[in-house]
Write an enzyme that holds these catalytic residues in place. Sequence first.
Site, mmCIF file in Angstrom:
data_model
loop_
_atom_site.group_PDB
_atom_site.id
_atom_site.type_symbol
_atom_site.label_atom_id
_atom_site.label_comp_id
_atom_site.label_asym_id
_atom_site.label_seq_id
_atom_site.Cartn_x
_atom_site.Cartn_y
_atom_site.Cartn_z
ATOM 1 N N LYS A 288 -26.913 -1.280 24.734
ATOM 2 C CA LYS A 288 -27.390 0.093 24.843
ATOM 3 C C LYS A 288 -27.614 0.409 26.321
ATOM 4 C CE LYS A 288 -30.808 3.248 22.806
ATOM 5 N NZ LYS A 288 -31.972 3.366 21.881
ATOM 6 N N GLU A 377 -39.862 3.929 6.320
ATOM 7 C CA GLU A 377 -41.028 4.761 6.060
ATOM 8 C C GLU A 377 -41.641 4.486 4.695
ATOM 9 O OE1 GLU A 377 -38.388 6.820 9.022
ATOM 10 O OE2 GLU A 377 -38.067 5.930 7.033
ATOM 11 N N ARG A 405 -39.469 11.175 3.931
ATOM 12 C CA ARG A 405 -38.730 10.090 3.291
ATOM 13 C C ARG A 405 -39.636 9.206 2.437
ATOM 14 N NH1 ARG A 405 -33.951 9.118 6.796
ATOM 15 N NH2 ARG A 405 -34.129 6.879 6.583
#
Length: 645
Positions: A288, A377, A405
């Site tokens: 990244k 979540e 969610r």
Amino acid sequence: MEITPGTLLKTINAPSDLKNISREQLHQVCDELRQYIIDVVSVHGGHFAASLGVVELSVALHYIYNTPYDQLVWDVGHQAYGHKILTGRRENFYTNRKYNGLSGFPKRSESEYDTFGVGHSSTSISAALGMAMAAKYKKEEDRKVVAVIGDGAMTAGMAFEAMNHAGVADSDVLIVLNDNCMSIDPNVGALKEYLTDIATSPTYNKLKDDVWNALGKLPVGKGFTRAMAHKLTDSVKGMVSSSANLFEALKLRYFGPIDGHNITKLIDTLKDLREIPGPKILHIITVKGKGYSLAEKDQTKWHAPGLFDKITGEIVKKKYDAPQPPKYQDVFGHTIVELAEANDKIMGVTPAMPSGCSLKFMMDKMPDRSFDVGICEQHAVTLSAGLATQGLTVFCNIYSSFMQRAFDQVVHDVAIQKLPVVLCLDRAGLVGEDGPTHHGAYDIAYFRCIPHMVISAPMNESELRNLMYTAQLPTNDAPFVIRYPRGEGVMTEWRTPFKEIPIGKGRKIKGGEDIAILSFGHPGNFATNAIRELKTQGLNPAHYDMRFVKPIDEELLHEVFQNYGKVITVEDGTIVGGFGSAVLEFMAANNYHAEVKMLGIPDRLVEHGSPKELHRECGYDAQGIAETVREMLKDKVRVSSMIAG
């Protein structure tokens, strides 16, 4: 400032142009694309490190696949800047995430190349599988479908549910696992360690090289390629005892890991995989922030750094003449540490956002009492419920938009059992440049309908501290929601002594004449500013900071409706079923009659822009509140004007 693309990149206005470039020149295309992303984001802002990490993959996918006929689905979408630039949006890319500009995420209404709208993690495999199943049903045998998902997004249960189905759906779908050990913060959990084992296994990597060498010698004939691919896959299963078993057990043919920055290897690999039917997964290893050394070294900081000097790496910060208020998230982070130091029953939980919600402060000081559970979540909420059954006080911090969610877990695992889990909803309201996938518009409405819930919102930093203090007191025996916005508060001296706030009690900020403004949460500051302006025009509204929408302060509401015939409600949430609706319900139930105007997020999708721009658009900033007061009191304003004239 005009930013000029490189000599090859400026010729690419669609993937068909990319295909006209020779394989030998693709290295240059990647270099120019990476530099263009650096140039634009440094000047105009946006997500950064994620897209740099998939430059080669973006080029390779559009080079090999026939997009948009072939369907390409990006997970989350932070990493899709290269994709956008290659698919006809280069000239407008500087508008990315700006008001009325390009979306920061793939968006179906923006381009035919954006096959699925994204923003929340872990949806790509399910969506891609649906597309592949549709292609099979419509007998579009030549249509290919690819999902690109990061190892962070792979930690979510939804990704495993999709892979579980993909393995038996007999549909032609390729899952590209972009493994960089990062989401926004470093990844956590057993899956991360498992993928690391695969990537670093000498035995498996040698076998992988043998497999790819064999694939490279396959004849072009489609039937023979299919048969040989099955045999090679079976040999992988038989010879590898642990490396690929997770994916193979789900009946996904596993290939890799390969270097995701080797464009030649990616091209060859994707070309081969395009001819292998059925569900399969390609594991690539990337960095990244690749190509920008500072982003490679600190990937969390450079996830979305804002404007910066691309040469020195200095991030541009606003300069102020006086101390500025802290971000609400940092007030939460420091306050939970203070509370936990005094109360050893306090625990902290967050799904992969320790930096974003500032639970990182507690994780640094109390690693045995604070947990990053990955992008999960649902698990975060039910884990918190489990901890609460053992007498612990859990602060579960989830962005408002992401809490959607876990709605069932809040109902089934927390509310029905009346467990005192403290649900801290960061980024409540209009969040700004991330747009509709991230706006925290609905939490008031979807939590208000659940029994046993306490729903609160602070108007400032001191109120946030006091609500957190109140929520962890032994007298609280119910789920306790505290919602607060993204960004700064209003107090520079915010470390105030803790005070208990009686649950369900608001406060009267000021009395007034003719009209009352009822605010919920941070927008109360907009009301205060509006009242200051209105005072200069001879108007004097009353102002009530309600603090709680459930239970709502009925004593204050009786006072309001007994004394004012005109009422304005202000909230940073949808007006459908929100705070204003609660006030109207009270009015109807008690047979009051008043003219009520609700200000908040309208019943439509609000696009991206700065919070200030969006508050103005939706009409509940200080200017919008003042305009509403003047409109509701237009007869009085007219008389005052006549007298003044």
